[in-house]
Structures are given as C-alpha cells and as structure tokens.
Design an enzyme around this catalytic site. Structure first.
Site, mmCIF file in Angstrom:
data_model
loop_
_atom_site.group_PDB
_atom_site.id
_atom_site.type_symbol
_atom_site.label_atom_id
_atom_site.label_comp_id
_atom_site.label_asym_id
_atom_site.label_seq_id
_atom_site.Cartn_x
_atom_site.Cartn_y
_atom_site.Cartn_z
ATOM 1 N N HIS A 318 0.856 -1.189 0.000
ATOM 2 C CA HIS A 318 0.000 0.000 0.000
ATOM 3 C C HIS A 318 0.885 1.229 0.000
ATOM 4 C CE1 HIS A 318 -3.205 2.795 1.109
ATOM 5 N NE2 HIS A 318 -4.048 1.840 0.764
ATOM 6 N N ASP A 376 -7.957 -5.367 0.026
ATOM 7 C CA ASP A 376 -8.417 -6.245 -1.065
ATOM 8 C C ASP A 376 -8.038 -7.705 -0.871
ATOM 9 O OD1 ASP A 376 -7.599 -3.456 -2.985
ATOM 10 O OD2 ASP A 376 -9.622 -4.259 -2.778
HETATM 11 C C1 SDX Z 1 -6.263 -0.009 -2.902
HETATM 12 O O1 SDX Z 1 -4.457 4.491 -2.051
HETATM 13 C C2 SDX Z 1 -5.420 3.867 -1.426
HETATM 14 O O2 SDX Z 1 -5.827 4.269 -0.360
HETATM 15 C C3 SDX Z 1 -5.994 2.670 -2.173
HETATM 16 C C4 SDX Z 1 -7.004 1.835 -1.392
HETATM 17 C C5 SDX Z 1 -8.287 2.597 -1.147
HETATM 18 O O3 SDX Z 1 -9.037 2.225 -0.215
HETATM 19 O O4 SDX Z 1 -8.604 3.508 -1.945
HETATM 20 O O5 SDX Z 1 -6.455 1.423 -0.171
HETATM 21 C C6 SDX Z 1 -7.415 0.604 -2.200
HETATM 22 O O6 SDX Z 1 -6.019 0.328 -4.046
HETATM 23 C C7 SDX Z 1 -5.378 -0.972 -2.155
HETATM 24 C C8 SDX Z 1 -4.166 -1.460 -3.002
HETATM 25 C C9 SDX Z 1 -4.660 -2.535 -3.942
HETATM 26 N N1 SDX Z 1 -3.579 -2.890 -4.919
HETATM 27 C C10 SDX Z 1 -2.938 -4.060 -4.794
HETATM 28 O O7 SDX Z 1 -3.093 -4.871 -3.884
HETATM 29 C C11 SDX Z 1 -1.984 -4.338 -5.953
HETATM 30 C C12 SDX Z 1 -0.662 -4.886 -5.398
HETATM 31 N N2 SDX Z 1 0.039 -3.823 -4.713
HETATM 32 C C13 SDX Z 1 0.987 -3.037 -5.439
HETATM 33 O O8 SDX Z 1 0.740 -2.862 -6.790
HETATM 34 C C14 SDX Z 1 1.476 -1.816 -4.664
HETATM 35 O O9 SDX Z 1 1.740 -2.217 -3.386
HETATM 36 C C15 SDX Z 1 0.594 -0.589 -4.623
HETATM 37 C C16 SDX Z 1 0.195 -0.140 -5.983
HETATM 38 C C17 SDX Z 1 -0.631 -0.848 -3.815
HETATM 39 C C18 SDX Z 1 1.393 0.533 -3.966
HETATM 40 O O10 SDX Z 1 2.473 0.784 -4.806
HETATM 41 P P1 SDX Z 1 3.558 1.914 -4.426
HETATM 42 O O11 SDX Z 1 3.182 2.642 -3.193
HETATM 43 O O12 SDX Z 1 3.825 2.718 -5.654
HETATM 44 O O13 SDX Z 1 4.811 1.054 -4.029
HETATM 45 P P2 SDX Z 1 5.935 0.628 -5.012
HETATM 46 O O14 SDX Z 1 5.351 0.080 -6.265
HETATM 47 O O15 SDX Z 1 6.905 1.741 -5.110
HETATM 48 O O16 SDX Z 1 6.578 -0.603 -4.218
HETATM 49 C C19 SDX Z 1 7.620 -0.412 -3.304
HETATM 50 C C20 SDX Z 1 8.438 -1.706 -3.386
HETATM 51 C C21 SDX Z 1 8.847 -2.046 -4.820
HETATM 52 O O17 SDX Z 1 10.031 -2.846 -4.718
HETATM 53 P P3 SDX Z 1 11.486 -2.108 -4.968
HETATM 54 O O18 SDX Z 1 11.387 -1.384 -6.286
HETATM 55 O O19 SDX Z 1 11.658 -1.183 -3.792
HETATM 56 O O20 SDX Z 1 12.472 -3.247 -4.980
HETATM 57 O O21 SDX Z 1 7.611 -2.802 -2.949
HETATM 58 C C22 SDX Z 1 7.421 -3.709 -4.036
HETATM 59 C C23 SDX Z 1 7.751 -2.950 -5.312
HETATM 60 O O22 SDX Z 1 8.188 -3.841 -6.322
HETATM 61 N N3 SDX Z 1 6.012 -4.113 -3.989
HETATM 62 C C24 SDX Z 1 5.570 -5.361 -4.148
HETATM 63 C C25 SDX Z 1 4.194 -5.292 -3.980
HETATM 64 N N4 SDX Z 1 3.813 -4.021 -3.738
HETATM 65 C C26 SDX Z 1 4.952 -3.298 -3.748
HETATM 66 N N5 SDX Z 1 6.216 -6.509 -4.430
HETATM 67 C C27 SDX Z 1 5.461 -7.625 -4.519
HETATM 68 N N6 SDX Z 1 4.087 -7.641 -4.366
HETATM 69 C C28 SDX Z 1 3.436 -6.490 -4.100
HETATM 70 N N7 SDX Z 1 2.105 -6.496 -3.950
#
Ligand code: SDX
Length: 442
Positions: A318, A376
């Site tokens: 998140h 989710d």
């Molecule tokens: C919702 O914003 C809100 O409030 C949203 C929400 C709401 O109520 O409105 O809470 C609802 O959208 C919840 C999130 C649902 N999405 C997912 O579950 C999809 C999976 N999650 C990711 O795509 C990600 O965690 C996000 C999109 C939710 C957040 O992405 P960020 O904040 O841009 O984080 P990032 O992509 O910069 O990740 C930081 C690191 C990265 O690794 P490095 O580059 O540092 O090596 O964490 C890793 C990412 O690769 N990472 C994950 C991961 N999420 C982040 N690695 C594996 N699996 C994951 N799910």
C-alpha cells in the site's frame, strides 16, 4: 454540506528556507499544520519565488488539498473517518450512518438518521429509460464497463441536480449517487445473467436491498440472511472512503473543472477499475486460483520478488500503510464469520490466502518493504462465498466508495482555495525545431 467539525490548517510560525546553490537566492515557505499527520510545506509560491517546479511522480510526498474527512496514519495502521476509528464504525454503525458522517461531518441523531435513511431509500429507483443503456452492452461485458457507462449517462437524465454552484442540487446529486449505485450495480449483474432487473424495495435497508437486487428473481421470494446482510453492510463501511487515493483524486481533479457530479463519479469508477487500485480484489482471486496450491506459493513469492518479473502479490502492499491495513484485519474476521455462517468449513482459497500471508509476512523482502495485506486481500474470498462473481468485486467497491467520492467532491467545491487542477511537468522532449516537408524526409 459539511458542518465545521475541526480546526482549519494553521500557518504556524515555522517555515522552511530553500537556498538555491545556483543563484544563491534564499526563499522561505510557510509550514502548515493540521489536526493530525505530517505538516506540509506550502509551496504555492515556489515557482514565482524560485522559478522551479516540484517533481513528484505518483504524488508520493505531495498533498493535493486540505480535507477534514479521512485521516490515515500508515505507519501505525490507523484509519479515522471524521475522527472516528474504522474499527468502531465497523462495529457500531451501519453503512448509511457512515455515509451521513462522511457527508455532514457528525454522527446523526436518531431523527437525522431516520430522515437520511428515508431520503436515500426514496432515491434508489432509476429513470426507466436507463434500462435501455444496459441493452447496448454485450451480455459478457465487464460490469465495471457498464458502471462507467450508465453512471456517466445519469447526467443525461437528472438535469435538476447538475448545477454544482447550487448547494441544494449538490445535495440532491449526492443522495442520488449514493442511493442509485446499488440499483445500477445489481442491474449490471442481472444483465450479465440474462435475468430480469429486480427493482429496489423501500422496506429493505441499504445492504439488504443490494443483496435483493443481486439475487432475487420474480419467481419466488428471496430470503435475506441477516448475517450475510450484516457482513455486506460492514464490507461497504470498510470501503467507504480512504483519503486522496487514485480514484478520489480522479474525482477531485475531474470536479475541479466544473464537471457535473455524475461525470465525476464515472471518472472515479474508471480509475478504481485498475488492478493496482480497486481492481485488486478481483486480481487477488485470479492470483489465488493461478497459484492453485500451497506447494506453489514459494515459486510465486520468488516471482513477486524478482524485479524483472511483473508478477506481484495482489492484495499486498500500500502506498500509505506500512503496517497492517486496519480494514484487512476486520475483513479477515468478517471472512471467518461469513464462512462459518454459510457452514463453509473447507474453503481452499482462504487456506491458501492465509498461508500466502503467513509466508510473505516472514519473508525479509516483504518485511523490509513493509508490505502487508491491504483491504483487497480477503474481500474477494468473502464475495465469492456470498455467491458474487469475480467480475463484480470491484463493482461492490465502487458502490461503497461512491459516498467517499461524493463527500470529497462536495468538500472540494466548498473549498474557497480550490481551483482547476493543472499539474506541470519536467519536459525532456525535443528542442524547438522547424517542420520538414515530407519530400525532404529520409
Ligand atoms: C487499494 O491508495 C489507497 O488508499 C488505495 C485503497 C483505497 O481504499 O482507496 O487502499 C485501495 O487500491 C489498495 C491497493 C490494492 N492494490 C494491490 O493490492 C496491488 C498490489 N500492490 C501493489 O501494486 C502496490 O503495493 C501498490 C500499488 C498498492 C502501492 O504501490 P507503491 O506505493 O507505488 O509502491 P511501489 O510500487 O513503489 O513498491 C515499493 C516496493 C517495490 O520494490 P522495490 O522497487 O523497492 O524493490 O515494494 C514492491 C515494489 O516492487 N512491492 C511489491 C508489492 N507491492 C509493492 N512486491 C510484490 N508484491 C506487491 N504487492
């Protein structure tokens, strides 16, 4: 719509001074402090003072507005709606009470609640001609596509609530949006089944009516399971609002141009559809089905950690929560109660999800990046247990989040400092160059 319920942002005596090492010029900007959370640097005069823009793709460290509606402390897993913890609202309120709170800023008195419930009930029907819009879609259309289309079309029917400068029309539009989303969603589901639309009933509460319009048929009475209705109501509460997330920011940006509320909500639905946002609940179920068994989990954890592999553990991570999403905890408890009520003793997808969560939370990759289950991760398992098809999961999210979108939209319209949203950029394209006739191009 909102009544003053907390302090406005205050410009404290403190400020920050930026020294431009190129020109040597120093510029000072005030620090604004809110009720909770990090203070902000007011950079509205940054470009005028320094000639610089800020650069923050994804708005990781950028506050887009002042708001009194929702506060999230991501480090401590805290979520407050108008100051009330989500855990207490999920335990003690129903969804329409949370809707009233989000829209008006205070919990309703008994009379206010009765009046609000009745007002919402009387807006649940749709203009009959809107049924024609469904028939333009293929039966296998994704219901989120139908939601985008039908909600956007509301502005072609409800002209008497599109003047955003009129507080009364904004209130009518707000009530219409909250009230009609379950009907629009229920009809999208019925259309996909080839079953007749089920009309809302005024003797049912919000969650009961939604279940009724999803699962009843004209052929026999539909008996609503009170435990399931309570679970649905709680799930709606958990999804009602969440600060300046992608879809809410989309609604605010759309509304900042003066677009009508129905068009703004349609834009929010489109943004929510993405798998990185509200579409994640559907993606979690598809991911669990793809993983298939606990034996495969290590391989998928490895894929999730591989920077060259686009696979991510959906429902994990998140932007704001760097601790447990408080909604995920409540959702997990609700998941167990729904499965118990439905006497589903052996739900392999839940067992798989819990094992995936256990392994991930022990893995340093996830621990180092503070990746925890979000709202989710468990919701899809509950929805599946309720007999809701995967393609409808994000639709349910949209039904719940509509009140958050509309509350934030109203707050933006009423904000005296609001103006059309128009971000700038860092341009790295071609320098100025003259047109070359096609005959001279190689
Ligand atoms: C919702 O914003 C809100 O409030 C949203 C929400 C709401 O109520 O409105 O809470 C609802 O959208 C919840 C999130 C649902 N999405 C997912 O579950 C999809 C999976 N999650 C990711 O795509 C990600 O965690 C996000 C999109 C939710 C957040 O992405 P960020 O904040 O841009 O984080 P990032 O992509 O910069 O990740 C930081 C690191 C990265 O690794 P490095 O580059 O540092 O090596 O964490 C890793 C990412 O690769 N990472 C994950 C991961 N999420 C982040 N690695 C594996 N699996 C994951 N799910």
């Amino acid at each position: 719509m909102s009544k003053k319920t907390s302090a406005a942002a205050t410009s404290s005596n403190s400020n920050v001074t930026v020294t431009d090492n190129v020109s040597g010029k120093e510029s000072t900007f005030p620090i604004l402090t809110g009720t909770e959370g990090p203070p902000v640097i007011d950079i509205r005069r940054l470009y005028a003072e320094t000639g610089y823009f800020t650069y923050d793709p994804g708005f990781v460290a950028t506050g887009s507005c002042e708001s009194k509606i929702t506060y999230i402390d991501g480090d401590n897993g805290i979520l407050l709606h108008r100051g009330y913890p989500i855990e207490q609202l999920a335990e003690n309120s129903d969804f329409l009470e949370v809707c009233y709170l989000l829209l008006y800023g205070e919990l309703p008195t008994s009379d206010q609640k009765s009046e609000f419930d009745r007002a919402i009930t009387l807006h649940t029907m749709l203009h009959e001609q809107l049924t024609n819009f469904y028939r333009g879609f293929r039966r296998d259309a994704h219901p989120m596509a139908i939601m985008c289309g039908v909600v956007g079309a509301l502005s072609a029917f409800y002209h008497d609530s599109t003047d955003i400068s009129d507080p009364h029309q904004r209130m009518v539009a707000s009530y219409r949006m909250v009230a009609k989303m379950p009907t629009i969603a229920g009809w999208a589901y019925k259309y996909s089944l080839g079953q007749p639309f089920i009309y809302p009933r005024n003797d049912l509460d919000f969650a009961e009516n939604f279940l009724h319009m999803m699962f009843a048929t004209p052929c026999e009475d539909y008996e609503i399971n009170p435990v399931i209705a309570k679970a649905m109501d709680r799930i709606l509460i958990l999804h009602a609002d969440h600060e300046q997330n992608a879809s809410t920011s989309t609604v605010r940006l759309t509304g900042s141009s003066g677009a009508n509320p129905f068009a703004c909500i349609s834009a929010g639905i489109a943004s929510l559809w993405g798998p990185a946002h509200g579409g994640a609940n559907e993606a979690v179920l598809n991911m669990l089905r793809e993983i298939g068994s606990k034996e495969n989990i290590p391989n998928y954890i490895k894929k999730a950690k591989d920077p060259d592999d686009p696979f991510r553990i959906m429902g994990f991570g998140h932007r704001v929560y760097k601790n447990f999403d408080p909604r995920a905890k409540i959702m997990r408890e609700t998941c167990h109660s729904v499965l118990d009520e439905l006497d589903i003793r052996d739900e392999p997808l839940l067992d798989l999800a819990m094992e995936l969560e256990r392994i991930a939370l022990e893995d340093e990759y996830f621990v180092d990046r503070k990746l925890y289950p979000n709202v989710d991760f468990y919701s899809g398992i509950i929805f599946q247990a309720l007999g809701i098809p995967t393609t409808m999961f994000t639709v349910l999210f949209a039904v719940a989040r509509t009140v958050g979108w509309i509350a934030q939209w109203n707050e933006m319209i009423e904000d005296p400092s609001q103006k059309i949203g128009r971000p700038r950029q860092l341009y790295t394209g071609a320098d100025r160059r003259d047109h070359i006739p096609i005959s001279e191009r190689s």
